[in-house]
Design a protein around this motif. Structure first.
Motif, PDB file in Angstrom:
ATOM      1  N   ASP A 266       0.809  -1.217   0.000  1.00 37.64           N
ATOM      2  CA  ASP A 266       0.000   0.000   0.000  1.00 37.64           C
ATOM      3  C   ASP A 266       0.843   1.268   0.000  1.00 37.64           C
ATOM      4  N   LYS A 267       2.134   1.156   0.397  1.00 36.72           N
ATOM      5  CA  LYS A 267       2.976   2.358   0.443  1.00 36.72           C
ATOM      6  C   LYS A 267       4.328   2.156  -0.234  1.00 36.72           C
ATOM      7  N   GLN A 268       4.446   1.126  -1.037  1.00 36.75           N
ATOM      8  CA  GLN A 268       5.733   0.897  -1.684  1.00 36.75           C
ATOM      9  C   GLN A 268       5.572   0.130  -2.987  1.00 36.75           C
ATOM     10  N   ILE A 269       6.504   0.372  -3.892  1.00 31.63           N
ATOM     11  CA  ILE A 269       6.591  -0.371  -5.135  1.00 31.63           C
ATOM     12  C   ILE A 269       8.052  -0.368  -5.546  1.00 31.63           C
ATOM     13  N   GLY A 270       8.582  -1.531  -5.866  1.00 29.25           N
ATOM     14  CA  GLY A 270       9.989  -1.569  -6.223  1.00 29.25           C
ATOM     15  C   GLY A 270      10.439  -2.959  -6.630  1.00 29.25           C
ATOM     16  N   LEU A 271      11.759  -3.147  -6.586  1.00 28.24           N
ATOM     17  CA  LEU A 271      12.380  -4.426  -6.903  1.00 28.24           C
ATOM     18  C   LEU A 271      13.206  -4.877  -5.714  1.00 28.24           C
ATOM     19  N   LEU A 272      13.251  -6.168  -5.490  1.00 30.49           N
ATOM     20  CA  LEU A 272      14.139  -6.705  -4.466  1.00 30.49           C
ATOM     21  C   LEU A 272      15.504  -6.916  -5.119  1.00 30.49           C
ATOM     22  N   SER A 273      16.211  -5.817  -5.302  1.00 30.14           N
ATOM     23  CA  SER A 273      17.511  -5.833  -5.957  1.00 30.14           C
ATOM     24  C   SER A 273      18.338  -4.673  -5.444  1.00 30.14           C
ATOM     25  N   GLU A 274      19.613  -4.918  -5.278  1.00 35.75           N
ATOM     26  CA  GLU A 274      20.516  -3.863  -4.820  1.00 35.75           C
ATOM     27  C   GLU A 274      21.060  -3.040  -5.981  1.00 35.75           C
ATOM     28  N   SER A 275      20.805  -3.465  -7.199  1.00 35.64           N
ATOM     29  CA  SER A 275      21.309  -2.762  -8.379  1.00 35.64           C
ATOM     30  C   SER A 275      20.553  -1.462  -8.604  1.00 35.64           C
ATOM     31  N   GLU A 276      21.266  -0.436  -9.019  1.00 30.59           N
ATOM     32  CA  GLU A 276      20.639   0.842  -9.346  1.00 30.59           C
ATOM     33  C   GLU A 276      19.910   0.705 -10.676  1.00 30.59           C
ATOM     34  N   LEU A 277      18.716   1.275 -10.754  1.00 29.31           N
ATOM     35  CA  LEU A 277      17.942   1.172 -11.979  1.00 29.31           C
ATOM     36  C   LEU A 277      18.690   1.822 -13.134  1.00 29.31           C
ATOM     37  N   PRO A 278      18.595   1.239 -14.340  1.00 33.37           N
ATOM     38  CA  PRO A 278      19.317   1.774 -15.493  1.00 33.37           C
ATOM     39  C   PRO A 278      18.555   2.906 -16.167  1.00 33.37           C
ATOM     40  N   ASP A 279      19.150   3.453 -17.218  1.00 30.40           N
ATOM     41  CA  ASP A 279      18.497   4.509 -17.997  1.00 30.40           C
ATOM     42  C   ASP A 279      17.455   3.943 -18.956  1.00 30.40           C
ATOM     43  N   TYR A 280      17.622   2.691 -19.339  1.00 32.11           N
ATOM     44  CA  TYR A 280      16.677   2.048 -20.254  1.00 32.11           C
ATOM     45  C   TYR A 280      16.755   0.539 -20.067  1.00 32.11           C
ATOM     46  N   ILE A 281      15.736  -0.146 -20.578  1.00 30.23           N
ATOM     47  CA  ILE A 281      15.702  -1.607 -20.527  1.00 30.23           C
ATOM     48  C   ILE A 281      15.253  -2.136 -21.879  1.00 30.23           C
ATOM     49  N   VAL A 282      15.981  -3.105 -22.399  1.00 32.87           N
ATOM     50  CA  VAL A 282      15.528  -3.850 -23.571  1.00 32.87           C
ATOM     51  C   VAL A 282      14.977  -5.168 -23.045  1.00 32.87           C
ATOM     52  N   PHE A 283      13.694  -5.377 -23.254  1.00 38.03           N
ATOM     53  CA  PHE A 283      12.997  -6.513 -22.650  1.00 38.03           C
ATOM     54  C   PHE A 283      12.808  -7.587 -23.710  1.00 38.03           C
ATOM     55  N   THR A 284      13.623  -8.642 -23.662  1.00 46.31           N
ATOM     56  CA  THR A 284      13.545  -9.701 -24.666  1.00 46.31           C
ATOM     57  C   THR A 284      12.716 -10.885 -24.189  1.00 46.31           C
ATOM     58  N   ASP A 285      11.902 -10.666 -23.169  1.00 45.10           N
ATOM     59  CA  ASP A 285      11.112 -11.732 -22.557  1.00 45.10           C
ATOM     60  C   ASP A 285       9.628 -11.394 -22.679  1.00 45.10           C
ATOM     61  N   LYS A 286       8.764 -12.283 -22.165  1.00 47.78           N
ATOM     62  CA  LYS A 286       7.325 -12.048 -22.157  1.00 47.78           C
ATOM     63  C   LYS A 286       6.783 -11.940 -20.739  1.00 47.78           C
ATOM     64  N   ASP A 287       7.656 -11.656 -19.781  1.00 47.27           N
ATOM     65  CA  ASP A 287       7.258 -11.496 -18.379  1.00 47.27           C
ATOM     66  C   ASP A 287       6.598 -10.121 -18.227  1.00 47.27           C
ATOM     67  N   ILE A 288       5.329 -10.069 -18.604  1.00 50.29           N
ATOM     68  CA  ILE A 288       4.607  -8.797 -18.683  1.00 50.29           C
ATOM     69  C   ILE A 288       4.580  -8.064 -17.342  1.00 50.29           C
ATOM     70  N   TYR A 289       4.399  -8.794 -16.258  1.00 49.64           N
ATOM     71  CA  TYR A 289       4.284  -8.155 -14.941  1.00 49.64           C
ATOM     72  C   TYR A 289       5.597  -7.474 -14.550  1.00 49.64           C
ATOM     73  N   LEU A 290       6.716  -8.102 -14.854  1.00 47.15           N
ATOM     74  CA  LEU A 290       8.005  -7.482 -14.561  1.00 47.15           C
ATOM     75  C   LEU A 290       8.228  -6.250 -15.433  1.00 47.15           C
ATOM     76  N   ALA A 291       7.909  -6.367 -16.703  1.00 47.55           N
ATOM     77  CA  ALA A 291       8.073  -5.227 -17.606  1.00 47.55           C
ATOM     78  C   ALA A 291       7.228  -4.044 -17.139  1.00 47.55           C
ATOM     79  N   ARG A 292       5.994  -4.316 -16.733  1.00 44.11           N
ATOM     80  CA  ARG A 292       5.106  -3.233 -16.287  1.00 44.11           C
ATOM     81  C   ARG A 292       5.602  -2.628 -14.978  1.00 44.11           C
ATOM     82  N   GLN A 293       6.155  -3.454 -14.094  1.00 44.86           N
ATOM     83  CA  GLN A 293       6.688  -2.941 -12.834  1.00 44.86           C
ATOM     84  C   GLN A 293       7.839  -1.967 -13.099  1.00 44.86           C
ATOM     85  N   LEU A 294       8.692  -2.315 -14.028  1.00 42.09           N
ATOM     86  CA  LEU A 294       9.831  -1.453 -14.364  1.00 42.09           C
ATOM     87  C   LEU A 294       9.356  -0.136 -14.967  1.00 42.09           C
ATOM     88  N   GLU A 295       8.297  -0.205 -15.766  1.00 39.01           N
ATOM     89  CA  GLU A 295       7.726   1.027 -16.321  1.00 39.01           C
ATOM     90  C   GLU A 295       7.136   1.892 -15.211  1.00 39.01           C
TER      91      GLU A 295
END
Length: 299
Positions: free
Chosen positions: A50-79
């Motif tokens: 209810d008060k957070q949205i993110g990734l369980l990752s220590e990596s800093e988010l990049p400037d762009y992502i090329v998504f070569t998969d069909k994991d729609i939920y992950l792609a939408r989360q990144l957007e």
């Protein structure tokens, strides 16, 4: 300052075909001065409450992502986290669902096979209610194509020759989304794969099969470099624009009057075979397009 990127592929799939595509994209990005790295989708866990949205990752988010998969939920989360994703989750979702793709192409009045969608049913029912097969045959003729909404490499596409075969296939697919399509006789065992990037065609190949109505390489098809006509290029680019793709592979069938009919659009079309037969590495054009789009957005 150079742009950083993630190339995301599915880490659960066997073989090296999917990793190879990701590596081609990464190498093209690096050649253009962008620091890009390959990441498996299963190494990125999404988290929201209810008060957070993110990734369980220590990596800093990049400037762009090329998504070569069909994991729609992950792609939408990144957007949702503000990272530009190419292709977008909406484009990948549309391309993955062939029924949704054909509906959009029909809305744009682009050439597609005549299609009837099988009504949604629930597999758990003991009684199976079949659609009016006589009406479907009357509209589309025989033989006809039965095609599942979700599938790759031509493996979920079937050619049926009689009402009895059609009934058997409908019962077999009961509970799955699928469609009925007219069979384009003039394109038996042959089609074109055209790689579109932005508003241009960067490469194409002709695929042929001697003993199968499908020309997919995985179904035994042969490939050769091909220079498509201006009409074929126009149809392919229009198809890509219709679904909003930044890049994609468009498969065209040969119509009976020398025209071209859209068979499929693949938002993550593998480009190795295209490179092997044409010598053109579409990854370079894809990354040039993406980096320009990212720079233009930031300016």
């Amino acid at each position: 300052m150079s742009k950083t990127g993630w190339i995301i592929y599915n880490g659960n799939l066997p073989g090296n075909k999917f990793l190879d595509f990701a590596e081609m994209i990464r190498d093209a990005a690096n050649r253009l001065g962008s620091n890009a790295q390959i990441i498996k989708n299963n190494d990125l866990l999404t988290l929201f409450g209810d008060k957070q949205i993110g990734l369980l990752s220590e990596s800093e988010l990049p400037d762009y992502i090329v998504f070569t998969d069909k994991d729609i939920y992950l792609a939408r989360q990144l957007e949702l986290l503000g990272v530009p994703v190419f292709n977008s989750s909406h484009v990948i979702e549309t391309s993955d669902d062939k029924i949704a793709t054909y509906q959009i192409l029909a809305k744009h009045q682009l050439p597609i096979p005549k299609t009837i969608v099988a009504p949604k049913v629930f597999y758990s029912r003991k009684e199976k209610y079949l659609p009016d097969l006589d009406t479907i045959i009357e509209q589309l003729g025989l033989p006809m194509i039965v095609k599942e909404a979700f599938g790759s490499f031509g493996e979920q596409v079937y050619l049926v020759h009689s009402k009895e075969e059609l009934k058997e296939k409908v019962i077999e697919l009961y509970g799955k989304p699928f469609m009925f399509q007219e069979f384009v006789h003039s394109s038996f065992g042959k089609d074109l794969r055209i790689q579109v990037v932005g508003n241009r065609v960067v490469a194409a190949m002709k695929r042929t099969a001697n003993h199968d109505f499908r020309a997919n390489v995985t179904a035994g098809g042969n490939i050769e470099a091909f220079e498509p006509s201006e009409q074929a290029k126009k149809v392919a680019i229009s198809a890509a624009k219709a679904i909003g793709a930044d890049f994609c592979g468009v498969d065209l069938l040969y119509g009976s009057d020398g025209d071209f009919i859209i068979c499929e659009i693949n938002s993550n079309a593998h480009i190795r075979n295209l490179y092997n037969c044409s010598g053109i590495n579409a990854a370079d054009a894809i990354m040039e397009h993406i980096l320009k789009a990212v720079r233009d957005k930031n300016d």
